[in-house]
Design a protein around this motif. Structure first.
Motif, PDB file in Angstrom:
ATOM      1  N   LEU A 147     -11.120 -11.942   2.547  1.00 31.57           N
ATOM      2  CA  LEU A 147     -12.337 -12.113   1.750  1.00 31.57           C
ATOM      3  C   LEU A 147     -12.849 -13.545   1.837  1.00 31.57           C
ATOM      4  O   LEU A 147     -14.053 -13.776   1.993  1.00 31.57           O
ATOM      5  CB  LEU A 147     -12.086 -11.722   0.294  1.00 31.57           C
ATOM      6  CG  LEU A 147     -13.270 -11.916  -0.646  1.00 31.57           C
ATOM      7  CD1 LEU A 147     -14.460 -11.079  -0.201  1.00 31.57           C
ATOM      8  CD2 LEU A 147     -12.876 -11.570  -2.069  1.00 31.57           C
ATOM      9  N   THR A 148     -11.954 -14.511   1.769  1.00 31.15           N
ATOM     10  CA  THR A 148     -12.362 -15.913   1.896  1.00 31.15           C
ATOM     11  C   THR A 148     -12.986 -16.167   3.263  1.00 31.15           C
ATOM     12  O   THR A 148     -14.012 -16.836   3.373  1.00 31.15           O
ATOM     13  CB  THR A 148     -11.145 -16.838   1.676  1.00 31.15           C
ATOM     14  OG1 THR A 148     -10.629 -16.598   0.367  1.00 31.15           O
ATOM     15  CG2 THR A 148     -11.543 -18.300   1.806  1.00 31.15           C
ATOM     16  N   LEU A 150     -14.491 -13.938   5.145  1.00 36.16           N
ATOM     17  CA  LEU A 150     -15.799 -13.274   5.149  1.00 36.16           C
ATOM     18  C   LEU A 150     -16.830 -14.097   4.400  1.00 36.16           C
ATOM     19  O   LEU A 150     -17.971 -14.256   4.863  1.00 36.16           O
ATOM     20  CB  LEU A 150     -15.683 -11.873   4.540  1.00 36.16           C
ATOM     21  CG  LEU A 150     -16.988 -11.101   4.397  1.00 36.16           C
ATOM     22  CD1 LEU A 150     -17.620 -10.860   5.762  1.00 36.16           C
ATOM     23  CD2 LEU A 150     -16.757  -9.795   3.667  1.00 36.16           C
ATOM     24  N   GLN A 151     -16.453 -14.639   3.253  1.00 39.03           N
ATOM     25  CA  GLN A 151     -17.395 -15.470   2.491  1.00 39.03           C
ATOM     26  C   GLN A 151     -17.787 -16.718   3.281  1.00 39.03           C
ATOM     27  O   GLN A 151     -18.965 -17.091   3.308  1.00 39.03           O
ATOM     28  CB  GLN A 151     -16.779 -15.861   1.144  1.00 39.03           C
ATOM     29  CG  GLN A 151     -16.665 -14.697   0.189  1.00 39.03           C
ATOM     30  CD  GLN A 151     -15.852 -15.032  -1.044  1.00 39.03           C
ATOM     31  OE1 GLN A 151     -15.001 -15.937  -1.024  1.00 39.03           O
ATOM     32  NE2 GLN A 151     -16.094 -14.306  -2.119  1.00 39.03           N
ATOM     33  N   ASP A 152     -16.829 -17.358   3.930  1.00 36.80           N
ATOM     34  CA  ASP A 152     -17.139 -18.522   4.767  1.00 36.80           C
ATOM     35  C   ASP A 152     -18.088 -18.136   5.893  1.00 36.80           C
ATOM     36  O   ASP A 152     -19.030 -18.860   6.213  1.00 36.80           O
ATOM     37  CB  ASP A 152     -15.861 -19.132   5.353  1.00 36.80           C
ATOM     38  CG  ASP A 152     -14.987 -19.789   4.305  1.00 36.80           C
ATOM     39  OD1 ASP A 152     -15.470 -20.033   3.177  1.00 36.80           O
ATOM     40  OD2 ASP A 152     -13.799 -20.046   4.613  1.00 36.80           O
ATOM     41  N   VAL A 154     -20.238 -15.608   5.995  1.00 34.32           N
ATOM     42  CA  VAL A 154     -21.579 -15.312   5.464  1.00 34.32           C
ATOM     43  C   VAL A 154     -22.316 -16.614   5.159  1.00 34.32           C
ATOM     44  O   VAL A 154     -23.493 -16.768   5.506  1.00 34.32           O
ATOM     45  CB  VAL A 154     -21.489 -14.407   4.213  1.00 34.32           C
ATOM     46  CG1 VAL A 154     -22.822 -14.333   3.488  1.00 34.32           C
ATOM     47  CG2 VAL A 154     -21.034 -13.012   4.609  1.00 34.32           C
ATOM     48  N   ARG A 155     -21.637 -17.562   4.544  1.00 33.11           N
ATOM     49  CA  ARG A 155     -22.290 -18.852   4.244  1.00 33.11           C
ATOM     50  C   ARG A 155     -22.712 -19.559   5.532  1.00 33.11           C
ATOM     51  O   ARG A 155     -23.802 -20.134   5.603  1.00 33.11           O
ATOM     52  CB  ARG A 155     -21.347 -19.742   3.443  1.00 33.11           C
ATOM     53  CG  ARG A 155     -21.233 -19.356   2.004  1.00 33.11           C
ATOM     54  CD  ARG A 155     -20.431 -20.390   1.193  1.00 33.11           C
ATOM     55  NE  ARG A 155     -19.862 -19.740   0.043  1.00 33.11           N
ATOM     56  CZ  ARG A 155     -18.598 -19.349  -0.078  1.00 33.11           C
ATOM     57  NH1 ARG A 155     -17.730 -19.590   0.882  1.00 33.11           N
ATOM     58  NH2 ARG A 155     -18.178 -18.736  -1.154  1.00 33.11           N
TER      59      ARG A 155
END
Length: 163
Positions: A147-148, A150-152, A154-155
């Motif tokens: 998840l981390t 994926l968030q990185d 996306v950002r």
């Protein structure tokens, strides 16, 4: 010279054929120009798409490498933890009650525990509980790392210049 020579029908047919040829030529030329413009636009869009793909790939690769390293670290740590369970939890330690097994299984499946199943449930050795808990934590940390990542990603994708 005949004063009505300009009225010669053959001459007018020739003029009409020439005019029709000019009009047809114009439309053929305009169609060709449209095709050329379309080819240029498609080439430009393909170039922009390739540039965007390259930019996305350049952003994605370091994030994927970082996430893979985190996953590898988690695997290594939890292999060691699971290997060390017998050191910290003896085979002779007090087994967990059947009620604990029913409660834990119900919580793991996201359902309410059924008290009538306690009579049929067996007790659980403490080492099994420790192994299962370690496996569950490993799964949690792997999911959190994904998840981390994926968030990185996306950002980073949001920060790219729009074509």
């Amino acid at each position: 010279m005949n004063p009505l020579a300009w009225f010669n029908p053959g001459r007018w047919v020739l003029y009409l054929v020439l005019a029709a040829a000019l009009v047809a030529g114009y439309f053929a030329w305009a169609d060709h120009i449209g095709d050329v413009r379309e080819v240029k636009v498609r080439a430009q869009l393909a170039r922009q798409a390739a540039e965007a793909d390259a930019a996305r790939s350049a952003v994605s690769q370091p994030i994927a490498a970082k996430e893979a390293a985190a996953q590898q670290k988690i695997q290594t740590v939890f292999k060691t933890i699971i290997k060390e369970v017998p050191t910290y939890v003896s085979i002779n330690d007090c087994p967990m009650s059947p009620g604990f097994r029913v409660f834990h299984d119900a919580a793991a499946n996201g359902v309410l525990p059924d008290p009538s199943r306690i009579a049929d449930a067996a007790s659980v050795p403490a080492q099994d509980v420790a192994n299962t808990s370690a496996e569950n934590y490993r799964t949690y940390y792997e999911t959190a790392a994904r998840l981390t990542g994926l968030q990185d990603w996306v950002r980073a994708q949001q920060g790219l210049k729009k074509p």
